[in-house]
Design a protein around this motif. Structure first.
Motif, short mmCIF file in Angstrom:
data_model
loop_
_atom_site.label_atom_id
_atom_site.label_comp_id
_atom_site.label_asym_id
_atom_site.label_seq_id
_atom_site.Cartn_x
_atom_site.Cartn_y
_atom_site.Cartn_z
N GLN A 1 0.85 -1.19 0.00
CA GLN A 1 0.00 0.00 0.00
C GLN A 1 0.89 1.24 0.00
O GLN A 1 1.95 1.25 0.59
N VAL A 2 0.40 2.28 -0.67
CA VAL A 2 1.16 3.52 -0.79
C VAL A 2 0.31 4.67 -0.25
O VAL A 2 -0.90 4.72 -0.45
N GLN A 3 0.96 5.58 0.44
CA GLN A 3 0.27 6.75 0.96
C GLN A 3 1.04 8.01 0.60
O GLN A 3 2.27 7.99 0.53
N LEU A 4 0.29 9.09 0.38
CA LEU A 4 0.88 10.40 0.20
C LEU A 4 0.36 11.31 1.30
O LEU A 4 -0.84 11.37 1.53
N VAL A 5 1.26 12.00 1.95
CA VAL A 5 0.88 12.90 3.03
C VAL A 5 1.40 14.30 2.70
O VAL A 5 2.60 14.49 2.52
N GLU A 6 0.48 15.24 2.63
CA GLU A 6 0.82 16.62 2.31
C GLU A 6 0.93 17.46 3.56
O GLU A 6 0.27 17.20 4.57
N SER A 7 1.73 18.50 3.46
CA SER A 7 1.84 19.46 4.55
C SER A 7 2.28 20.80 3.99
O SER A 7 2.73 20.88 2.85
N GLY A 8 2.13 21.85 4.80
CA GLY A 8 2.65 23.15 4.44
C GLY A 8 1.63 24.19 4.04
O GLY A 8 1.97 25.36 3.85
N GLY A 9 0.38 23.80 3.91
CA GLY A 9 -0.64 24.79 3.57
C GLY A 9 -0.93 25.69 4.75
O GLY A 9 -0.41 25.50 5.85
N GLY A 10 -1.75 26.71 4.51
CA GLY A 10 -2.11 27.62 5.59
C GLY A 10 -2.57 28.95 5.07
O GLY A 10 -2.90 29.10 3.88
N LEU A 11 -2.59 29.91 5.97
CA LEU A 11 -3.01 31.27 5.66
C LEU A 11 -1.79 32.15 5.47
O LEU A 11 -0.88 32.14 6.31
N VAL A 12 -1.77 32.91 4.39
CA VAL A 12 -0.64 33.79 4.11
C VAL A 12 -1.18 35.08 3.51
O VAL A 12 -2.23 35.08 2.85
N GLN A 13 -0.48 36.16 3.76
CA GLN A 13 -0.87 37.44 3.17
C GLN A 13 -0.47 37.49 1.70
O GLN A 13 0.50 36.84 1.28
N ALA A 14 -1.21 38.25 0.94
CA ALA A 14 -0.86 38.44 -0.47
C ALA A 14 0.58 38.94 -0.57
O ALA A 14 1.01 39.80 0.19
N GLY A 15 1.32 38.33 -1.49
CA GLY A 15 2.73 38.66 -1.64
C GLY A 15 3.65 37.75 -0.85
O GLY A 15 4.87 37.78 -1.05
N GLY A 16 3.07 36.96 0.01
CA GLY A 16 3.87 36.06 0.85
C GLY A 16 4.20 34.75 0.16
O GLY A 16 3.92 34.56 -1.04
N SER A 17 4.80 33.85 0.93
CA SER A 17 5.29 32.58 0.39
C SER A 17 4.84 31.42 1.26
O SER A 17 4.64 31.57 2.47
N LEU A 18 4.70 30.28 0.64
CA LEU A 18 4.46 29.02 1.33
C LEU A 18 5.22 27.92 0.60
O LEU A 18 5.46 28.02 -0.61
N ARG A 19 5.54 26.89 1.34
CA ARG A 19 6.18 25.72 0.74
C ARG A 19 5.37 24.48 1.09
O ARG A 19 5.22 24.15 2.27
N LEU A 20 4.86 23.83 0.08
CA LEU A 20 4.11 22.60 0.27
C LEU A 20 5.03 21.40 0.11
O LEU A 20 5.96 21.42 -0.71
N SER A 21 4.75 20.37 0.90
CA SER A 21 5.50 19.12 0.81
C SER A 21 4.53 17.97 0.65
O SER A 21 3.41 18.02 1.17
N CYS A 22 4.97 16.95 -0.05
CA CYS A 22 4.16 15.74 -0.23
C CYS A 22 5.11 14.56 -0.14
O CYS A 22 5.97 14.38 -1.00
N ALA A 23 4.95 13.77 0.92
CA ALA A 23 5.83 12.63 1.15
C ALA A 23 5.11 11.32 0.87
O ALA A 23 3.99 11.10 1.37
N ALA A 24 5.75 10.48 0.10
CA ALA A 24 5.18 9.17 -0.22
C ALA A 24 5.80 8.12 0.68
O ALA A 24 6.99 8.18 1.01
N SER A 25 4.99 7.16 1.09
CA SER A 25 5.50 6.07 1.93
C SER A 25 4.77 4.79 1.57
O SER A 25 3.72 4.81 0.94
N GLY A 26 5.36 3.69 1.99
CA GLY A 26 4.73 2.40 1.72
C GLY A 26 5.60 1.53 0.83
O GLY A 26 6.81 1.65 0.78
#
Length: 120
Positions: A1-26
């Motif tokens: 079995q394989v899983q993908l787990v995402e992280s890094g979303g959220g609330l940010v002001q216009a002009g700001g930055s975010l970094r999303l991650s997606c890790a696969a396991s299994g």
């Protein structure tokens, strides 16, 4: 079995930055193409960025020059660095990864989604 787990979303002001991650396991034999999609309310899911198994990338026109997709094969992880975020970038972001399992099955797997909210 394989899983993908995402992280890094959220609330940010216009002009700001975010970094999303997606890790696969299994039971992973190899990771092939990896991508990020997004879906805003009332809209269809759209491709934001993709990266091939050899590192070739492509981006939606709306994010070119602002977003960067990358991968770390040793960590079975794909990233999306998002800069200069605007209200139009607000959506639920999903990762999708083509994975060959240790049993020889190749399929596309999806993360659970992570919300990105941009405030003005």
């Amino acid at each position: 079995q394989v899983q993908l787990v995402e992280s890094g979303g959220g609330l940010v002001q216009a002009g700001g930055s975010l970094r999303l991650s997606c890790a696969a396991s299994g039971r992973i034999f190899s990771l092939n193409a990896m991508g990020w999609y997004r879906q805003a309310p009332g809209n269809q899911r759209e491709l934001v960025a993709a990266i091939s198994g050899i590192g070739s990338t492509n981006y939606a026109d709306s994010v070119k020059g602002r977003f960067t997709i990358s991968r770390d094969n040793a960590k079975n992880t794909v990233y999306l660095q998002m800069n200069s975020l605007a209200a139009g970038d607000a959506a639920v972001y999903y990762c999708s990864v083509d994975i060959t399992s240790t049993r020889g099955y190749t399929g596309s797997y999806w993360g659970q989604g992570t919300q990105v909210t941009v405030s003005s």
